[in-house]
Structure formats: C-alpha cells, structure tokens
Write a protein that holds these residues in place. Sequence first.
Motif, mmCIF file in Angstrom:
data_model
loop_
_atom_site.group_PDB
_atom_site.id
_atom_site.type_symbol
_atom_site.label_atom_id
_atom_site.label_comp_id
_atom_site.label_asym_id
_atom_site.label_seq_id
_atom_site.Cartn_x
_atom_site.Cartn_y
_atom_site.Cartn_z
ATOM 1 N N ARG A 20 60.456 31.694 13.983
ATOM 2 C CA ARG A 20 59.689 31.748 15.232
ATOM 3 C C ARG A 20 59.827 30.449 16.010
ATOM 4 N NH1 ARG A 20 54.716 30.050 16.902
ATOM 5 N NH2 ARG A 20 54.018 29.454 14.817
ATOM 6 N N LEU A 21 59.704 29.319 15.327
ATOM 7 C CA LEU A 21 59.829 28.031 16.005
ATOM 8 C C LEU A 21 61.210 27.858 16.627
ATOM 9 C CD1 LEU A 21 58.031 25.789 13.366
ATOM 10 C CD2 LEU A 21 57.118 26.517 15.576
ATOM 11 N N LEU A 22 62.253 28.299 15.928
ATOM 12 C CA LEU A 22 63.614 28.199 16.461
ATOM 13 C C LEU A 22 63.793 29.113 17.666
ATOM 14 C CD1 LEU A 22 65.614 28.141 13.108
ATOM 15 C CD2 LEU A 22 65.192 26.208 14.643
ATOM 16 N N GLY A 23 63.251 30.324 17.561
ATOM 17 C CA GLY A 23 63.337 31.238 18.691
ATOM 18 C C GLY A 23 62.633 30.702 19.912
ATOM 19 N N GLN A 24 61.498 30.072 19.711
ATOM 20 C CA GLN A 24 60.749 29.504 20.839
ATOM 21 C C GLN A 24 61.491 28.342 21.487
ATOM 22 O OE1 GLN A 24 57.051 28.603 18.848
ATOM 23 N NE2 GLN A 24 56.099 30.538 19.463
ATOM 24 N N ARG A 25 62.411 27.738 20.753
ATOM 25 C CA ARG A 25 63.204 26.630 21.299
ATOM 26 C C ARG A 25 64.517 27.121 21.906
ATOM 27 N NH1 ARG A 25 60.739 22.391 18.118
ATOM 28 N NH2 ARG A 25 62.294 20.806 18.619
ATOM 29 N N GLY A 26 64.679 28.448 22.023
ATOM 30 C CA GLY A 26 65.819 28.984 22.758
ATOM 31 C C GLY A 26 67.029 29.342 21.931
ATOM 32 N N VAL A 294 67.186 22.328 15.560
ATOM 33 C CA VAL A 294 67.399 22.317 17.013
ATOM 34 C C VAL A 294 68.167 21.071 17.433
ATOM 35 C CG1 VAL A 294 66.236 22.136 19.250
ATOM 36 C CG2 VAL A 294 65.417 23.767 17.548
ATOM 37 N N ARG A 295 67.746 19.939 16.948
ATOM 38 C CA ARG A 295 68.394 18.683 17.327
ATOM 39 C C ARG A 295 69.831 18.627 16.825
ATOM 40 N NH1 ARG A 295 64.176 14.603 14.949
ATOM 41 N NH2 ARG A 295 65.668 13.048 15.616
ATOM 42 N N TYR A 296 70.046 19.136 15.624
ATOM 43 C CA TYR A 296 71.413 19.104 15.081
ATOM 44 C C TYR A 296 72.349 20.030 15.855
ATOM 45 C CZ TYR A 296 75.354 19.808 11.961
ATOM 46 O OH TYR A 296 76.625 19.919 11.458
ATOM 47 N N LEU A 297 71.899 21.247 16.151
ATOM 48 C CA LEU A 297 72.768 22.183 16.861
ATOM 49 C C LEU A 297 73.009 21.738 18.302
ATOM 50 C CD1 LEU A 297 71.570 25.659 15.531
ATOM 51 C CD2 LEU A 297 73.541 24.287 14.819
ATOM 52 N N HIS A 298 72.083 21.010 18.886
ATOM 53 C CA HIS A 298 72.288 20.493 20.239
ATOM 54 C C HIS A 298 73.230 19.299 20.247
ATOM 55 C CE1 HIS A 298 68.419 22.378 22.143
ATOM 56 N NE2 HIS A 298 69.377 23.241 21.936
ATOM 57 N N SER A 299 73.173 18.476 19.184
ATOM 58 C CA SER A 299 73.922 17.216 19.197
ATOM 59 C C SER A 299 75.168 17.227 18.323
ATOM 60 C CB SER A 299 73.012 16.065 18.732
ATOM 61 O OG SER A 299 72.716 16.198 17.342
ATOM 62 N N GLY A 300 75.164 18.022 17.252
ATOM 63 C CA GLY A 300 76.263 17.989 16.292
ATOM 64 C C GLY A 300 76.307 16.715 15.480
ATOM 65 N N ASP A 301 75.253 15.930 15.518
ATOM 66 C CA ASP A 301 75.207 14.624 14.861
ATOM 67 C C ASP A 301 74.675 14.774 13.435
ATOM 68 O OD1 ASP A 301 74.920 12.011 14.097
ATOM 69 O OD2 ASP A 301 73.600 11.427 15.755
ATOM 70 N N ASP A 302 75.505 14.475 12.437
ATOM 71 C CA ASP A 302 75.082 14.595 11.040
ATOM 72 C C ASP A 302 73.917 13.677 10.697
ATOM 73 O OD1 ASP A 302 77.046 16.453 10.722
ATOM 74 O OD2 ASP A 302 78.342 15.237 9.436
ATOM 75 N N ALA A 303 73.723 12.611 11.474
ATOM 76 C CA ALA A 303 72.604 11.705 11.206
ATOM 77 C C ALA A 303 71.272 12.418 11.364
ATOM 78 C CB ALA A 303 72.670 10.495 12.146
ATOM 79 N N VAL A 304 71.226 13.445 12.224
ATOM 80 C CA VAL A 304 69.992 14.211 12.376
ATOM 81 C C VAL A 304 69.637 14.908 11.070
ATOM 82 C CG1 VAL A 304 68.920 16.147 13.578
ATOM 83 C CG2 VAL A 304 70.351 14.528 14.848
ATOM 84 N N LEU A 305 70.630 15.462 10.386
ATOM 85 C CA LEU A 305 70.375 16.148 9.119
ATOM 86 C C LEU A 305 69.844 15.194 8.067
ATOM 87 C CD1 LEU A 305 73.488 18.497 8.834
ATOM 88 C CD2 LEU A 305 71.166 19.098 9.528
ATOM 89 N N ARG A 306 70.275 13.954 8.125
ATOM 90 C CA ARG A 306 69.809 12.980 7.127
ATOM 91 C C ARG A 306 68.329 12.677 7.284
ATOM 92 N NH1 ARG A 306 75.082 10.930 8.036
ATOM 93 N NH2 ARG A 306 74.372 9.336 9.511
#
Length: 381
Positions: A20-26, A294-306
């Motif tokens: 639900r949270l992911l869907g609400q973020r588009g 959301v942040r990872y799929l928008h940025s592609g930055d592996d640092a977000v996953l960490r």
Amino acid sequence: MPSVDVLVVGAGLAGLHTARLLGQRGLSVVVVDRRRSLSAGIRTTGIFVRRTLEDFDLPEHLLGPGVRDVLLYPPSRRAPVRLSSERDEYRVADMPGVYEHARRAAGAAGVQVRLGVRYEGVDGNVVRLGRDDAVRARFVVGADGARSAVARDLGLDVNRQLLVGAEIVHPIRPGDRRPAFHCVLDPRVAPGYLGWVIDDGRHAHIGVAGYQRAMNGGVKRLLDVFAATAPGRSEPTGDVERRGGPIPVGGILRRLACPRGLLVGDAAGAVSPLTAGGLDPCLRLSELAADVVVRYLHSGDDAVLRQYDGNALRQRFRGRLAMRRLLAGIRRPAVAEAAVAALRTPAGRAAARRVLFGDGSFPDVTVRLGSPVSRVTSARP
C-alpha cells in the motif's frame, strides 16, 4: 509478460502494508500469495500492543476490548505475579478482518492483489509464478514468512532460530469478568517460551510455543495438554479454530536487502526475540522498507539499500537477545518456579512491567525522502 515496479510475495500484514505504501508513492505493485483466502492459514494470535494502536490507523470495529491485566504463572500455576496497567495495553484483533481491510486499502492505492498464486523463484528480473505464469519486476519484496523462499533465492539471510507455536481460538460467553492475559512459564509444555491464554471477553486464545526439538510429542499434543488445565480458560460457545506455525526469535537478520529485493515482516526476523511479538515490528519495518524501495528505484543508488541495515537494528536488541538465551535455557520446572519467584520482587516486577507495558517500540523509524534513515529506538514486545 507483464511488467511491474515491485512484486511483493506474501499477503500478510507486512506485505500488504508495504504494498500500500509503495502504491501510494506511485509505483506499480503486484502482491501474490499462494492462499486462496486471507482467512486461511493465519499464524498469529493477533495481539496488538498499545504503541501500535496509538501510531497506526487500525479499524476500531475489528479490535476486541482493551486488556490491562497480565498474570505470570510458574509451572505449579500457584501464586501468579499479577501486573496491572492504568491503560489498555493489548487488544486482540479479528485477523481475517484486518487482512481484508489491508487488502482493500492496498487496492485503493492501485495495488493488484493476486491470491492462489504460488511464488516459484526469481531469475534476474523475471519472477516465476506457478507453472505457466511470470512477471517481470524491477524489485521483489519478500514478505513470505519465517521460512522465506525469497530470502533464499536472493541470497539474503534466513531465519535459523525458530520457535514453533500452536493455538486454539474460540468464541466465549459474554460476562462481566475483566479481560486478562495469562502467561505460563512451564518447560514441560512450552520449552524455551510459554503457554498463554488471552480472554478479552469475546474470544479466548489458548496457545503454546517453544523449541520443536525439545517438545515431547509435538506442539499439537502439548497444546491439548495445556488447554485442558490452562488458567483463565473459558468454554467455547462456537466453532474452534486451530492456528500454528514457526516464529523467528533470532532478531532482525543482518543482510536484508540486495539490488534485486529486500525482506519485511517475519521473513526479515522482525519479531521481538524475547516476547515473540511481530505485528508492531512488521508495520514499523514496512514503513522503512517502502521508503528505501522508492528511493532506490528512483535513484538506482546502492547506497540507499545499505540504509536498510539489519546490523544497525540488531544493536537495539542485545539485551533482549541475551534474555532470549536465558529463557531458552529454562528446561526444568524448578528453574521456572525460581524465575517467576524472582519476578515477585520489586526489581523483578519493574523489569516485567518494562517489557510488557513499556513505551519503547521496535523498530521505530522516522524517514524523510532524500534524507538518511534516522533513528531507531528501543524495543518493546
């Protein structure tokens, strides 16, 4: 082959809340679950603690009366330690109703929920579903329980310290008795954990859990033995339901995410190591997981996953992991009697109240888009 941003495996509370949270973020999100009905295969007692009720919008009509009294019994069942709160500390939910409410909320956010669909594995960004079905997904969220197949397929950590639990649930005759939560520390029926009866004036939940290797005759037999003499039990006035399943109690797993996916709920070990409570942790961890995805799929930055770091979360659990080891070591009734006797002292009662009625939460995360993951506060059941 259809394509989505995120495929969530598992339509439990963690999976549906994350979706639900992911869907609400588009994001485009699909949830799959092998169950054909969300009322089938329920594995939780459905106890929500006060902090969850304060912080999350749970449907009032699906929650039972508040429970303020907890009674802690030794194996002899004599002279229990009674703890009472001035506030409603626990409420037992109608979990089929809660799951259906969560499914509808996810649907309103644009999420597609597909029941009766079995997850078969993942090859790159292709997720195999059943014999002739597949979805191309940019990211996979494993919300598929304590023995997560998604964790295995993504090369993430898996739960290795598990209790096994079983429970009987049935309606009871309404009365004027005060709702109470009865907990019995008895290694003969619940080695490494406890037996419980929670009676909120509407339904009774009678259960046991413990380490399977130490259960003489199996959890179902021990549940029947316990139910026959359990304190606070009431006679059923309708159908009796049986629940059960594994409970991870090794704490949050260290490696929770990789570029192909991450874990939430029981799959992530988001369960209190001491109390085995998992509903509050799964909701809170889902909030963090959704932000990270959301942040990872928008940025592609592996640092977000960490930033979705199990090691950081585990630091808040050193005390409870130590208490889990102590509880696991109580294997004789005499030792359990002594442990409950220690809880009758002022220091023991204060410690028990802190665990059962404390204001801390696990894990409590406050996240803003574009900012680092913020604080993680202390644990509670």
